[in-house]
Design a protein around this motif. Structure first.
Motif, PDB file in Angstrom:
ATOM      1  N   ARG A 179       0.852  -1.196   0.000  1.00 55.66           N
ATOM      2  CA  ARG A 179       0.000   0.000   0.000  1.00 55.66           C
ATOM      3  C   ARG A 179       0.880   1.236   0.000  1.00 55.66           C
ATOM      4  NH1 ARG A 179      -3.543  -1.084   5.050  1.00 55.66           N
ATOM      5  NH2 ARG A 179      -3.171  -3.236   4.388  1.00 55.66           N
ATOM      6  N   LYS A 180       0.395   2.301  -0.619  1.00 54.32           N
ATOM      7  CA  LYS A 180       1.135   3.554  -0.677  1.00 54.32           C
ATOM      8  C   LYS A 180       0.598   4.578   0.313  1.00 54.32           C
ATOM      9  CE  LYS A 180       2.834   3.117  -5.407  1.00 54.32           C
ATOM     10  NZ  LYS A 180       2.961   3.766  -6.742  1.00 54.32           N
ATOM     11  N   LYS A 181      -0.623   4.390   0.780  1.00 52.42           N
ATOM     12  CA  LYS A 181      -1.181   5.208   1.854  1.00 52.42           C
ATOM     13  C   LYS A 181      -1.410   4.313   3.051  1.00 52.42           C
ATOM     14  CE  LYS A 181      -3.325   9.032  -0.645  1.00 52.42           C
ATOM     15  NZ  LYS A 181      -4.557   9.836  -0.819  1.00 52.42           N
ATOM     16  N   ALA A 184      -1.837   4.644  11.166  1.00 53.85           N
ATOM     17  CA  ALA A 184      -1.330   3.985  12.359  1.00 53.85           C
ATOM     18  C   ALA A 184      -2.010   2.643  12.550  1.00 53.85           C
ATOM     19  CB  ALA A 184      -1.542   4.874  13.578  1.00 53.85           C
ATOM     20  N   GLY A 185      -1.235   1.608  12.766  1.00 53.03           N
ATOM     21  CA  GLY A 185      -1.765   0.264  12.965  1.00 53.03           C
ATOM     22  C   GLY A 185      -1.695  -0.613  11.736  1.00 53.03           C
ATOM     23  N   ASP A 186      -1.575  -0.005  10.543  1.00 52.44           N
ATOM     24  CA  ASP A 186      -1.447  -0.793   9.316  1.00 52.44           C
ATOM     25  C   ASP A 186      -0.107  -1.533   9.306  1.00 52.44           C
ATOM     26  OD1 ASP A 186      -3.883   0.035   8.355  1.00 52.44           O
ATOM     27  OD2 ASP A 186      -3.056   1.533   6.979  1.00 52.44           O
ATOM     28  N   PRO A 259      14.183   5.887  -1.479  1.00 52.32           N
ATOM     29  CA  PRO A 259      12.985   6.418  -0.825  1.00 52.32           C
ATOM     30  C   PRO A 259      11.732   5.700  -1.330  1.00 52.32           C
ATOM     31  CG  PRO A 259      14.387   8.181  -1.656  1.00 52.32           C
ATOM     32  CD  PRO A 259      14.907   6.917  -2.242  1.00 52.32           C
ATOM     33  N   LEU A 260      10.768   5.476  -0.443  1.00 51.90           N
ATOM     34  CA  LEU A 260       9.530   4.798  -0.805  1.00 51.90           C
ATOM     35  C   LEU A 260       8.386   5.808  -0.866  1.00 51.90           C
ATOM     36  CD1 LEU A 260       9.778   1.617   1.463  1.00 51.90           C
ATOM     37  CD2 LEU A 260      10.544   1.917  -0.895  1.00 51.90           C
ATOM     38  N   PRO A 261       7.478   5.662  -1.839  1.00 59.39           N
ATOM     39  CA  PRO A 261       6.367   6.615  -1.999  1.00 59.39           C
ATOM     40  C   PRO A 261       5.211   6.298  -1.056  1.00 59.39           C
ATOM     41  CG  PRO A 261       6.263   4.975  -3.729  1.00 59.39           C
ATOM     42  CD  PRO A 261       7.483   4.649  -2.919  1.00 59.39           C
ATOM     43  N   ILE A 262       5.485   6.377   0.249  1.00 61.64           N
ATOM     44  CA  ILE A 262       4.486   6.036   1.263  1.00 61.64           C
ATOM     45  C   ILE A 262       4.020   7.309   1.961  1.00 61.64           C
ATOM     46  CG2 ILE A 262       3.987   4.664   3.307  1.00 61.64           C
ATOM     47  CD1 ILE A 262       4.733   2.994   0.879  1.00 61.64           C
ATOM     48  N   THR A 263       2.703   7.444   2.125  1.00 58.35           N
ATOM     49  CA  THR A 263       2.120   8.570   2.852  1.00 58.35           C
ATOM     50  C   THR A 263       1.397   8.037   4.080  1.00 58.35           C
ATOM     51  OG1 THR A 263       1.804   9.860   0.836  1.00 58.35           O
ATOM     52  CG2 THR A 263       0.515  10.510   2.771  1.00 58.35           C
ATOM     53  N   ASN A 264       1.732   8.572   5.243  1.00 57.97           N
ATOM     54  CA  ASN A 264       1.077   8.181   6.492  1.00 57.97           C
ATOM     55  C   ASN A 264      -0.043   9.182   6.774  1.00 57.97           C
ATOM     56  OD1 ASN A 264       0.303   7.338   8.996  1.00 57.97           O
ATOM     57  ND2 ASN A 264       2.317   7.579   9.974  1.00 57.97           N
ATOM     58  N   THR A 265      -1.276   8.752   6.638  1.00 55.68           N
ATOM     59  CA  THR A 265      -2.415   9.665   6.842  1.00 55.68           C
ATOM     60  C   THR A 265      -2.683   9.947   8.303  1.00 55.68           C
ATOM     61  OG1 THR A 265      -3.991   7.799   6.789  1.00 55.68           O
ATOM     62  CG2 THR A 265      -3.492   8.899   4.685  1.00 55.68           C
TER      63      THR A 265
END
Length: 270
Positions: A179-181, A184-186, A259-265
């Motif tokens: 997943r890219k988005k 917390a908890g994922d 770098p990884l294209p991850i966004t923490n919402t």
């Protein structure tokens, strides 16, 4: 990651030598020679060749000791070390040593009647087996002559160094994420493959995953014999920096950052 740091006494000696205009590096004390304490000496060290690569890893270390007037100094014991250096992880900007050191004793040759010393066929390599994360591909050769053999009296210590460029072959890492988005908890799963130069063995290559700016890595794994790896981590509310880092076990095979294209919402709003 733990590294061999400079022993306290040697660090103090190196700091005083630095204040006197010499570069600091780990070193061991030498036995007193027949030189009189207080004499002024000039110490040099060099290598031939000045650089190494994947297929050519040895150099001859040579140097000289002369008195201040240029007269060769014979029968002088010179402590020579090879120092593999690592960049200190310091995202906070603290006033700390930017390097970790892994020194290796090469011996204590004694100068001849011309004031020269030689150590042939020195392997410029990493031999301790520790991780090569953040390794610098410039290996330092240090030389020290301490007139009275006491490093607690650095005013009579004489120091020189040179750097051998250890030219490393490039590597790459490919990956995919589940997943890219995230929130917390994922659980974030990163699968990938490290590609090394032809002839280099991928086994034992380490892969690190950073998720937070203060922590260079949160989890790590070792790739399989085919270069593939899987990393998983449970995301926290503060995770804001997602980077893969690789560290091959061969000094002449470079690691890489991705770098990884991850966004923490779940990041706090600013």
């Amino acid at each position: 990651m733990p590294r061999k740091s400079l022993p306290t006494r040697l660090a103090a000696t190196a700091a005083l030598l630095l204040a006197a205009g010499a570069l600091s590096a780990p070193a061991a004390s030498a036995k007193p020679s027949d030189a009189s304490p207080g004499d002024a000496y000039v110490l040099t060290v060099s290598t031939n060749p000045t650089s190494t690569d994947y297929d050519n890893r040895t150099v001859d270390v040579t140097g000289t000791v002369t008195k201040a007037d240029g007269t060769p100094a014979a029968n002088i014991p010179v402590t020579v070390q090879e120092v593999v250096r690592f960049t200190t992880w310091n995202p906070w900007g603290d006033p700390i040593d930017p390097n970790y050191y892994e020194p290796r004793d090469l011996g204590t040759p004694v100068t001849d009647t011309n004031g020269k010393f030689t150590i042939p066929d020195v392997d410029i390599d990493h031999v301790s087996g520790s991780s090569l994360l953040n390794v610098q591909h410039g290996v330092q050769i240090t030389a020290l002559y301490d007139e009275d053999g006491d490093l607690n009296t650095p005013q009579d210590s004489h120091y020189a160094d040179t750097t051998v460029a250890a030219n490393a072959k490039p590597t790459s890492v490919s990956y995919r994420v589940n997943r890219k988005k995230v929130k917390a908890g994922d659980v974030l799963i990163v699968q990938g493959k490290v590609s090394l130069p032809q002839g280099a063995e991928p086994g034992s290559t380490e892969v690190f995953l950073q998720t937070y700016w203060e922590n260079e890595y949160r989890v790590k794994t070792t790739v399989k014999d085919d270069g593939f790896f899987v990393l998983s981590v449970r995301v926290s509310r503060e995770d804001d920096t997602f980077v893969l880092r690789t560290a091959p076990t061969d000094l002449y095979v470079a690691g890489t950052d991705q770098p990884l294209p991850i966004t923490n919402t779940s990041l706090p709003r600013t």
